[in-house]
Design an enzyme around this catalytic site. Structure first.
Site, PDB file in Angstrom:
ATOM      1  N   TRP A 257      15.864   7.429  28.739  1.00  0.00           N
ATOM      2  CA  TRP A 257      17.269   7.615  29.082  1.00  0.00           C
ATOM      3  C   TRP A 257      17.694   6.916  30.369  1.00  0.00           C
ATOM      4  CZ3 TRP A 257      16.656   9.848  33.741  1.00  0.00           C
ATOM      5  CH2 TRP A 257      15.575  10.739  33.922  1.00  0.00           C
TER       6      TRP A 257
ATOM      7  N   GLU B  75       4.663   1.656  28.233  1.00  0.00           N
ATOM      8  CA  GLU B  75       5.026   1.555  29.652  1.00  0.00           C
ATOM      9  C   GLU B  75       5.304   2.969  30.118  1.00  0.00           C
ATOM     10  OE1 GLU B  75       6.836   2.081  32.698  1.00  0.00           O
ATOM     11  OE2 GLU B  75       8.592   1.027  31.906  1.00  0.00           O
TER      12      GLU B  75
ATOM     13  N   CYS C 159      11.412   3.304  36.699  1.00  0.00           N
ATOM     14  CA  CYS C 159       9.956   3.446  36.624  1.00  0.00           C
ATOM     15  C   CYS C 159       9.266   2.720  37.766  1.00  0.00           C
ATOM     16  CB  CYS C 159       9.443   2.961  35.272  1.00  0.00           C
ATOM     17  SG  CYS C 159       9.820   1.227  34.910  1.00  0.00           S
TER      18      CYS C 159
END
Length: 466
Positions: free
Chosen positions: A140, A237, A271
């Site tokens: 998201w 990932e 990330c």
């Protein structure tokens, strides 16, 4: 191309609500596809594969047309993305632009046939073939950009794809699917939406030959286990806990803005964001003050407000995690130089937080916060800083900041991660590989490596002509 409401028409039982994180109110709904409907979707993807893989020129033309279509719909896509994800509208526009750019990049990328010469009177060629239907499961934080990072190379390689966005951010992805429908043949890319167990069913479906996933480590392990049942290839990932190491010759004020936004862009929900800062002991207070000053002065609010620089945390469970990690750190003796609390009012907001006096073993240091919280820790020697930076189970990215670039590069070379930056962080070219080590992932995305990850070698031997 079909979206999930079209493939399920007549059999779909329900829709699920999608919340605007800036208000907490429902901003839309998406179809809640039943897992058993996937069989038909993947069957059509397999049938579409034979035509799509057969004509590389047609693929290039279609993908370039798809990029044009995305740009033409940019304003609608960006506004809907901000509504459901929360990021500032300028960041949503940049994400849409990046989506189109990925399509163009991979449209012009083709695998190379390689001739092998080994002294025998045989001509051997390594050619490349697509693997088949690919599943993409997207989180998201960057719904469109990460979707494109998966579907652009997969489609360019000649595969078809079933794409599942997060149930927290399905709306813009469904709109993207509709936008692309005019450019891509039917069933080459199908967008499906739904809550679990839809993702688990997609990852483990025997008709899927490659599963590409971005998300948490526990879910990534579950995806890999599901894909193993059919021996499907996986690209995972799985996030990071990137460290920024500041050297003793760093110009604190000169790098403070870059360092701050490397940590707080998209409300820290990146990330490869900076999630820990290690500063020399003599500069520690200066670094904390520089970052805290920016955290206190930045405008936080709805992403639709043009003055907003930091939006809300995307969803209630993630807000609860950010709150818990911060409260635990404060209870263990950390001090909030800025933020450290949820502001009053509606929405999933958390004040941009800079923590000091943090115990190194605190979970806010050793785990991935994925929110607007940044611990700043002092160190005594560079060896100590490198050991601390490498001391978690993650290995996505890292950075070193200093005036002597050769020295900074030498320190960066010691970081255990997939990408290291010097005097900046979390900047990627479409042409470079992107991969992590340890718990940060399996496989490679980006550039030619991302294309070849969606292909398999096919070797042809024939005798040399006399």
């Amino acid at each position: 191309m079909r979206t999930s409401d079209e493939v399920g028409r007549g059999t779909r039982d329900a829709w699920f609500p999608v919340a605007d994180p800036a208000t907490g109110e429902t901003c839309g709904e998406a179809p809640d596809m039943r897992p058993d409907e996937l069989d038909a979707v993947i069957g059509r993807a397999h049938r579409a594969w034979s035509g799509w893989r057969a004509d590389a020129g047609a693929r290039t033309h279609a993908l370039l047309g798809a990029a044009d279509a995305v740009e033409a719909a940019g304003d609608d896509l960006a506004r809907l993305l901000t509504r459901e994800q929360g990021k500032p509208l300028a960041e949503s526009r940049a994400e849409v632009a990046r989506t189109a750019a990925r399509l163009r990049y991979f449209a012009d990328l083709a695998p190379r046939t390689r001739r092998i010469s080994d002294g025998r009177p045989v001509r051997s060629e390594v050619r490349w073939r697509p693997v088949g239907p690919v599943a993409a499961i997207v989180p998201w934080n960057f719904p469109l950009q990460l979707a494109a990072a998966k579907f652009a190379p997969a489609l360019a390689a000649g595969n078809t794809m079933v794409l599942k966005p997060s149930p927290y951010t399905p709306l813009a992805t469904r709109l993207l699917g509709s936008v692309l429908a005019a450019a891509l043949p039917e069933d080459v890319l199908t967008v499906v939406t739904g809550r679990e167990p839809l993702g688990a069913r997609l990852a483990s479906h025997p008709g899927i030959r490659h599963v590409t996933f971005t998300g948490s480590v526990p879910t990534g392990r579950a995806v890999a286990e599901g894909a193993a049942a059919s021996l499907a290839r996986v690209t995972l990932e799985l996030g990071g806990n990137d460290a920024a190491v500041l050297l003793d010759d760093v110009d604190v004020e000169g790098v403070a803005d870059r360092l701050f936004w490397a940590a707080f862009r998209n409300c820290g929900q990146v990330c490869m964001a900076v999630k820990r800062v290690y500063a020399p002991a003599r500069l520690h207070a200066e670094v904390v003050e520089a970052l805290a000053q920016r955290a206190k002065s930045v405008t936080v609010g709805s992403g639709l407000d043009p003055d907003t620089r930091i939006g809300p945390v995307n969803n209630a469970p993630q807000l609860a995690r950010v709150t818990e990690l911060t409260e635990r750190a404060l209870a263990d003796g950390a001090r909030a130089a800025a933020g450290g609390h949820r502001p009053a009012g509606p929405g999933h907001f958390f004040a941009p937080t800079v923590l000091t006096d943090v115990p190194p073993e605190s979970a806010v240091v050793t785990e991935e916060q994925f929110g607007p919280v940044l611990p700043v820790l002092p160190y005594g020697s560079v060896d100590e800083a490198v050991d601390a930076a490498n001391g978690t189970g993650f290995g996505l990215g890292g950075s070193v900041w200093g005036t002597d670039l050769d020295r900074a590069e030498a320190v960066a070379d010691r970081l255990e991660c997939g990408t290291a930056w010097i005097n900046h962080h979390a900047e990627l070219s479409l042409a470079q590989p992107f991969a992590g080590i340890k718990d940060s992932g399996v496989g490679v995305a980006g550039g030619p490596w991302g294309l070849y990850g969606n292909l398999r070698p096919f070797v042809v031997h024939r005798p040399e002509e006399p």
